[in-house]
Design a protein around this motif. Structure first.
Motif, PDB file in Angstrom:
ATOM      1  N   CYS A 227       3.530   3.683 -10.174  1.00 19.80           N
ATOM      2  CA  CYS A 227       4.224   2.314 -10.866  1.00 19.80           C
ATOM      3  C   CYS A 227       4.972   2.570 -12.110  1.00 19.80           C
ATOM      4  CB  CYS A 227       3.434   1.027 -10.793  1.00 19.80           C
ATOM      5  SG  CYS A 227       1.949   1.158 -11.983  1.00 19.80           S
ATOM      6  N   LEU A 305       8.439  -4.147  -5.184  1.00 20.15           N
ATOM      7  CA  LEU A 305       7.910  -2.923  -4.475  1.00 20.15           C
ATOM      8  C   LEU A 305       9.106  -2.384  -3.778  1.00 20.15           C
ATOM      9  CD1 LEU A 305       5.626  -1.251  -3.538  1.00 20.15           C
ATOM     10  CD2 LEU A 305       5.353  -2.740  -1.416  1.00 20.15           C
ATOM     11  N   SER A 318       5.595   4.162  -0.811  1.00 23.20           N
ATOM     12  CA  SER A 318       5.819   3.008  -1.703  1.00 23.20           C
ATOM     13  C   SER A 318       5.012   2.852  -2.830  1.00 23.20           C
ATOM     14  CB  SER A 318       5.774   1.629  -0.785  1.00 23.20           C
ATOM     15  OG  SER A 318       4.346   1.535  -0.292  1.00 23.20           O
TER      16      SER A 318
END
Length: 318
Positions: A227, A305, A318
């Protein structure tokens, strides 16, 4: 006038044409030639001609010939038994539009539209009764905008320039007038610092700058992650060839192998897409190219996302 029913244009590519005329009776004649031929063009003070067109090739090699680039020529007092040689001269002018790329990366040009303050292309009435003072009157259908297009974009290297050409009517852009243009849809404008005279048989250079390209900030420059935090609006990119922070491989303690999941760290996406976002338009223009996922982030707060996808659009990470 070349191209009429009495003339054969087969040699025009080499600059010649052949044909027959009525028998000559006088001892000498004066000759006039106009290209392209039109049967209705019998009055030199009102020749109906097309000069240039609304579109031009986005090509760096000049292509200033053809029926939209008219020619005229005359020779006086040629004896009836002598060969007639007529030197033709251009009735059209030309613009040499140079695009300078001052960006740090190559710029791909796919379309340029250039708008003059006066009509410059299309149908004109040409008064050629005095070959030393030819005048041009634009028809209602004549256009002010020329659009340069190509099937494939033209790449201009960083710090380099490319020049594109188009025939136009001989006109004068008055001092203080505006030349508006768009490059790939991004608008710009030039102001004439003095009169710009486009003259028949001569090209005139005009230079514009390619739109500034804002290179995306690489969020993965110091290493990939699962992230990323974006602190302000802008363009961003991430390395999409590595699964998350797995630059050292998928470690056994993560449990991937035990769960029967792929432990290969490498990714080879075919695309990218936004999966979800807490805020509308928080993330836009998601794209994949050359191993990078790029996107635009808005000046807003929230989570989103983004996923790497295969050729069918299926999410692979992802």
């Amino acid at each position: 006038m070349a191209g009429g029913p009495k003339f054969d244009e087969a040699g025009l590519a080499e600059g010649t044409f052949t044909g027959t005329i009525d028998p000559l009776e006088a001892e000498s004649y004066s000759w006039l030639a106009v290209y392209p031929y039109a049967e209705a063009n019998t009055d030199l003070s009102a020749l109906a001609l097309n000069v240039g067109g609304a579109t031009a090739a986005l090509a760096t090699a000049p292509a200033l010939a053809g029926e939209n680039v008219p020619l005229i020529g005359a020779v006086a007092d040629v004896a009836k038994d002598e060969a007639v040689a007529i030197t033709m001269k251009q009735l059209a002018s030309a613009i040499a539009l140079t695009v300078k790329n001052e960006n740090e990366a190559a710029y791909e040009v796919s379309e340029i539209a250039l708008t003059f303050p006066v009509a410059v292309a299309g149908a004109f009435t040409v008064n050629a009764s005095d070959l030393d003072a030819i005048t041009y009157t634009a028809a209602e259908s004549a256009v002010k905008t020329i659009t340069f297009t190509a099937a494939e974009a033209v790449s201009i290297a960083a710090g380099e320039s490319a020049t594109f050409y188009a025939p136009i009517a001989p006109v004068t852009v008055a001092s203080g007038s505006k030349l508006a243009y768009t490059i790939n849809g991004e608008a710009g404008e030039l102001t004439a610092s003095g009169d710009i005279a486009f003259k028949a048989g001569k090209g005139k250079p005009v230079t514009v700058k390619a739109p500034k390209v804002v290179l995306p900030t690489d969020l993965s420059e110091n290493g990939t992650a699962n992230c990323y935090i974006v602190s302000e609006a802008g363009k961003y990119s991430i390395n999409a060839t590595v699964k998350g922070n797995g630059t050292d491989g998928i470690k056994s303690e993560f449990g991937f192998a035990a769960a029967g999941l792929d432990t290969d760290v490498a990714l080879a996406p075919a695309g990218a897409k936004l999966v979800w976002s807490e805020v509308k338009d928080l993330i836009t223009n998601v794209a994949y190219a050359d191993g990078k996922i790029t996107f635009d982030a808005a000046d807003a707060t929230g989570n989103a996302l983004i996923a790497a996808t295969d050729a069918e659009g299926n999410i692979i990470w992802s």
